[in-house]
Scaffold this motif. Structure first.
Motif, short mmCIF file in Angstrom:
data_model
loop_
_atom_site.label_atom_id
_atom_site.label_comp_id
_atom_site.label_asym_id
_atom_site.label_seq_id
_atom_site.Cartn_x
_atom_site.Cartn_y
_atom_site.Cartn_z
N ALA A 90 -46.82 -3.57 -3.57
CA ALA A 90 -46.53 -3.35 -2.15
C ALA A 90 -47.60 -2.48 -1.50
O ALA A 90 -48.05 -2.75 -0.38
N ALA A 91 -48.02 -1.44 -2.20
CA ALA A 91 -49.05 -0.55 -1.65
C ALA A 91 -50.38 -1.28 -1.47
O ALA A 91 -51.05 -1.15 -0.44
N VAL A 92 -50.76 -2.06 -2.47
CA VAL A 92 -52.04 -2.79 -2.40
C VAL A 92 -52.00 -3.85 -1.31
O VAL A 92 -52.93 -3.97 -0.52
N VAL A 93 -50.91 -4.61 -1.25
CA VAL A 93 -50.85 -5.68 -0.25
C VAL A 93 -50.78 -5.11 1.16
O VAL A 93 -51.36 -5.69 2.09
N THR A 94 -50.12 -3.99 1.33
CA THR A 94 -50.07 -3.36 2.65
C THR A 94 -51.48 -2.98 3.11
O THR A 94 -51.87 -3.27 4.24
N GLU A 95 -52.22 -2.34 2.22
CA GLU A 95 -53.59 -1.97 2.59
C GLU A 95 -54.46 -3.20 2.81
O GLU A 95 -55.27 -3.25 3.74
N ALA A 96 -54.29 -4.21 1.98
CA ALA A 96 -55.07 -5.44 2.13
C ALA A 96 -54.80 -6.09 3.48
O ALA A 96 -55.74 -6.50 4.19
N LEU A 97 -53.54 -6.19 3.86
CA LEU A 97 -53.20 -6.80 5.16
C LEU A 97 -53.76 -5.99 6.32
O LEU A 97 -54.24 -6.56 7.30
N GLU A 98 -53.74 -4.67 6.20
CA GLU A 98 -54.32 -3.81 7.23
C GLU A 98 -55.82 -4.05 7.35
O GLU A 98 -56.37 -4.14 8.45
N ARG A 99 -56.50 -4.14 6.21
CA ARG A 99 -57.94 -4.36 6.23
C ARG A 99 -58.30 -5.74 6.78
O ARG A 99 -59.28 -5.89 7.51
N VAL A 100 -57.52 -6.75 6.41
CA VAL A 100 -57.77 -8.09 6.94
C VAL A 100 -57.56 -8.10 8.46
O VAL A 100 -58.38 -8.66 9.20
N ALA A 101 -56.51 -7.47 8.93
CA ALA A 101 -56.25 -7.41 10.37
C ALA A 101 -57.35 -6.68 11.11
O ALA A 101 -57.80 -7.12 12.18
N ARG A 102 -57.81 -5.58 10.54
CA ARG A 102 -58.89 -4.81 11.17
C ARG A 102 -60.18 -5.62 11.22
O ARG A 102 -60.87 -5.67 12.24
N ALA A 103 -60.50 -6.30 10.13
CA ALA A 103 -61.71 -7.13 10.11
C ALA A 103 -61.58 -8.29 11.10
O ALA A 103 -62.54 -8.59 11.82
N ALA A 104 -60.41 -8.90 11.19
CA ALA A 104 -60.21 -10.01 12.13
C ALA A 104 -60.42 -9.52 13.56
O ALA A 104 -61.04 -10.21 14.39
N LYS A 105 -59.92 -8.34 13.86
CA LYS A 105 -60.09 -7.78 15.21
C LYS A 105 -61.57 -7.50 15.48
O LYS A 105 -62.08 -7.81 16.56
N ASN A 106 -62.26 -6.92 14.51
CA ASN A 106 -63.67 -6.59 14.69
C ASN A 106 -64.55 -7.84 14.79
O ASN A 106 -65.53 -7.87 15.53
N ILE A 107 -64.19 -8.87 14.04
CA ILE A 107 -64.97 -10.11 14.05
C ILE A 107 -64.72 -10.91 15.33
O ILE A 107 -65.61 -11.55 15.84
N GLY A 108 -63.49 -10.79 15.83
CA GLY A 108 -63.16 -11.45 17.10
C GLY A 108 -62.66 -12.84 16.99
O GLY A 108 -62.72 -13.58 16.11
#
Length: 108
Positions: A90-108
């Motif tokens: 749960a801890a790893v997947v939570t961080e992974a989803l946050e990082r994917v969301a942040r990258a998606a926002k930055n990439i546009g």
């Protein structure tokens, strides 16, 4: 939707977006950001699967491949999450989803 399914979906969506970006956007930082994310996902997967071994560093195979690298790393992590205790997963997947969301926002 399970966390593993959510990770698959998020990674596939971002990988698809990367595959469709023009070269100038990839060169403008999108590929570098995606590679950094793919490398982090790959390290997490290897650490879960092989805790007694140092993880490999994902190579930079070029900006046109980074979407595929991201998809593979994300899918590997989703699979590896099934083999660890639920709290750690749960801890790893939570961080992974946050990082994917942040990258998606930055990439546009």
């Amino acid at each position: 939707m399970s966390d593993r399914t959510a990770l698959h979906t998020a990674v596939d969506r971002l990988a698809g977006r990367l595959r469709s970006l023009p070269q100038r956007r990839l060169q403008g930082g999108a590929a570098a950001e995606a590679l950094e994310l793919a490398r982090w996902l790959a390290v997490q997967a290897e650490t879960l699967e092989f805790p007694d071994r140092a993880p490999h560093r994902m190579p930079n195979d070029g900006m046109f491949i980074v979407g595929d690298q991201l998809a593979v790393a994300g899918h590997d992590l989703a699979m590896a999450l099934g083999s660890v205790e639920p709290d750690r997963a749960a801890a790893v997947v939570t961080e992974a989803l946050e990082r994917v969301a942040r990258a998606a926002k930055n990439i546009g």
